[in-house]
Design a protein around this motif. Structure first.
Motif, short mmCIF file in Angstrom:
data_model
loop_
_atom_site.label_atom_id
_atom_site.label_comp_id
_atom_site.label_asym_id
_atom_site.label_seq_id
_atom_site.Cartn_x
_atom_site.Cartn_y
_atom_site.Cartn_z
N LEU A 9 0.83 -1.20 0.00
CA LEU A 9 0.00 0.00 0.00
C LEU A 9 0.86 1.25 0.00
N THR A 10 0.49 2.20 -0.87
CA THR A 10 1.21 3.47 -0.96
C THR A 10 0.20 4.59 -0.86
N ALA A 11 0.44 5.55 0.05
CA ALA A 11 -0.51 6.64 0.26
C ALA A 11 -0.71 7.44 -1.02
N VAL A 12 -1.96 7.73 -1.35
CA VAL A 12 -2.32 8.56 -2.49
C VAL A 12 -1.96 10.01 -2.17
N SER A 13 -1.49 10.74 -3.16
CA SER A 13 -1.13 12.14 -2.97
C SER A 13 -2.31 12.93 -2.41
N GLY A 14 -2.07 13.65 -1.32
CA GLY A 14 -3.13 14.46 -0.71
C GLY A 14 -3.87 13.76 0.39
N SER A 15 -3.66 12.45 0.56
CA SER A 15 -4.35 11.67 1.59
C SER A 15 -3.76 11.98 2.96
N PRO A 16 -4.59 12.01 4.03
CA PRO A 16 -6.04 11.75 4.07
C PRO A 16 -6.84 12.95 3.60
N PHE A 17 -8.07 12.69 3.12
CA PHE A 17 -8.93 13.72 2.56
C PHE A 17 -9.99 14.13 3.57
N SER A 18 -10.19 15.43 3.71
CA SER A 18 -11.18 15.94 4.65
C SER A 18 -11.74 17.24 4.10
N GLY A 19 -12.82 17.71 4.73
CA GLY A 19 -13.41 18.97 4.30
C GLY A 19 -14.92 18.96 4.40
#
Length: 413
Positions: free
Chosen positions: A229-239
């Motif tokens: 597993l490799t973290a997606v760019s910008g993760s974690p997502f919130s808002g």
């Protein structure tokens, strides 16, 4: 109110467990619902099972696995003739999943082990070689959510949440269902549930509502063929979404089969009558990142507690399950059609479906997407519904008794 709803489900589970202990390791009637108990017998491999069923439902009842077979020709939902449930640890299971329509896995945090079985066409369960697999990180861990253990759509990888360690552990599913550890990843928060996109390219993990030290968020990871597993760019997502604060604080998310959308429910607040749909970025440096689709969140009649997304690429339907505001039962199920071009959700004609005929607080599809199995925790019953071409639900067989424990479904191999 959400906490009250969860307490209701926990109370039902405890009552079911107490009833079970009073019977010992038994299968109670052929429908799990009668009061007459007969010994289940069996050993670690289980066995037996002669069935013309097209789909099966399994449930961990603490000490064994009970099974129902759906035979639409006979109009029955019964335990297969001769079925002998395998012996399992007499502790609550963490989760239960089926991979490739033929391998059943269930995890037991009390003993730190993952059990695996091969499912025959007649419904028999046979222990997979090399199982149970030791998973000591589970011991002492608090229970994860309904999706604390999942597979990718291809059924080649098994993902297990470790709440105490804020981590996801990954296993490769090899020949004959054998499990091989493929690594783990540390999460940025206390996790609750997880899901993959419909193509199995990305893993999404939701933050637990009890973790007040972080902003509610969804963590995203790209999945390699080996399971790393490799973290997606910008993760974690919130808002915020549509003016709703911290709207990425999902209790549950599900990918649609096209791999384009992630659908979720906050459910943490009774009164959030919405379903949320996110675009999944398909290419580029931010592939796997999520953003709300136009029009999200989409209004629902009731506050969704759980959702089920049809796993085929035809007319994709999404069903939501909710508890009434008193915490004493379930509201009618709602159904929505997903627009595969825009991600918009449109209510199915007749939704919410008539009260008393289609109710429950969680549901799961078989692999074909033909049947929706629905658990009603308040009445501890299981109902099965045909999904029509317009998304309408019809019940081919009567509902039967079913324990509110870790459960899953599968088509016959």
């Amino acid at each position: 109110m959400a906490m009250k709803a969860r307490l209701l489900l926990s109370a039902v589970l405890v009552l079911a467990a107490v009833w079970l202990v009073s019977c010992g390791h038994y299968v109670c009637s052929t429908t799990f619902g009668a009061s007459t108990c007969t010994p289940s017998g069996g050993g670690i491999s289980g066995g037996g099972g002669t069935s013309a069923a097209t789909a099966y439902a399994f449930v961990d009842v603490g000490g064994t696995i009970d099974e129902l077979g759906l035979d639409t020709t006979a109009g029955t939902l019964l335990t297969p003739t001769g079925y002998i449930g395998p012996t399992t640890p007499n502790v609550s299971g963490w989760g239960m999943v089926v991979a490739q329509g033929q391998y059943l896995y269930t995890a037991f945090p009390g003993v730190g082990q993952i059990y695996g079985y091969t499912l025959s066409s007649g419904g028999a369960l046979t222990a997979i070689g090399g199982t149970p697999v030791n998973a000591p990180y589970m011991i002492g861990s608090t229970l994860a959510g309904l999706q604390g253990m999942i597979t990718n759509p291809a059924g080649t990888l098994l993902f297990v949440l470790n709440q105490s360690g804020d981590a996801v552990y990954v296993y490769q599913i090899g020949a004959g269902g054998a499990l091989t550890a493929a690594g783990s990843v540390i999460l940025p928060f206390l996790p609750e549930n997880m899901a993959t996109d419909g193509l199995g390219k990305y893993l999404y993990v939701t933050s637990a509502s009890t973790d007040t030290s972080v902003t509610p968020a969804i963590a995203a990871y790209s999945i390699s063929s080996s399971g790393s597993l490799t973290a997606v760019s910008g993760s974690p997502f919130s808002g915020n979404v549509g003016g709703i604060l911290n709207a990425y604080g999902m209790l549950q998310v599900e990918g649609d089969p096209s791999g384009k959308y992630l659908i979720g429910t906050t459910s943490a607040v009774i009164g959030d009558n919405h379903l949320y749909v996110f675009n999944i970025q398909q290419t580029g440096a931010t592939a796997g990142a999520i953003t709300p689709v136009s029009g999200s969140p989409f209004a629902t009649v009731y506050s969704p507690y759980r959702i089920a997304v049809q796993p085929n690429t035809g007319g994709i339907f999404v069903y939501s399950f909710s508890l009434n505001g008193l915490g004493t039962g379930d509201n009618p199920i709602e159904g929505y059609q997903l627009n595969t071009s825009t991600g918009a959700l449109t209510p199915i004609t007749g939704s919410p479906f008539a009260a008393g005929s289609v109710t429950g607080d969680s549901g799961q599809f078989d692999q074909s997407g033909t049947y929706l199995f629905v658990l009603n925790s308040a009445t501890t019953t299981m109902g099965v519904y045909n999904v029509g071409t317009t998304g309408n639900l019809t019940q081919p067989v009567a509902s039967v008794g079913f324990f509110d424990q870790a459960w899953t479904v599968s088509d016959a191999p």
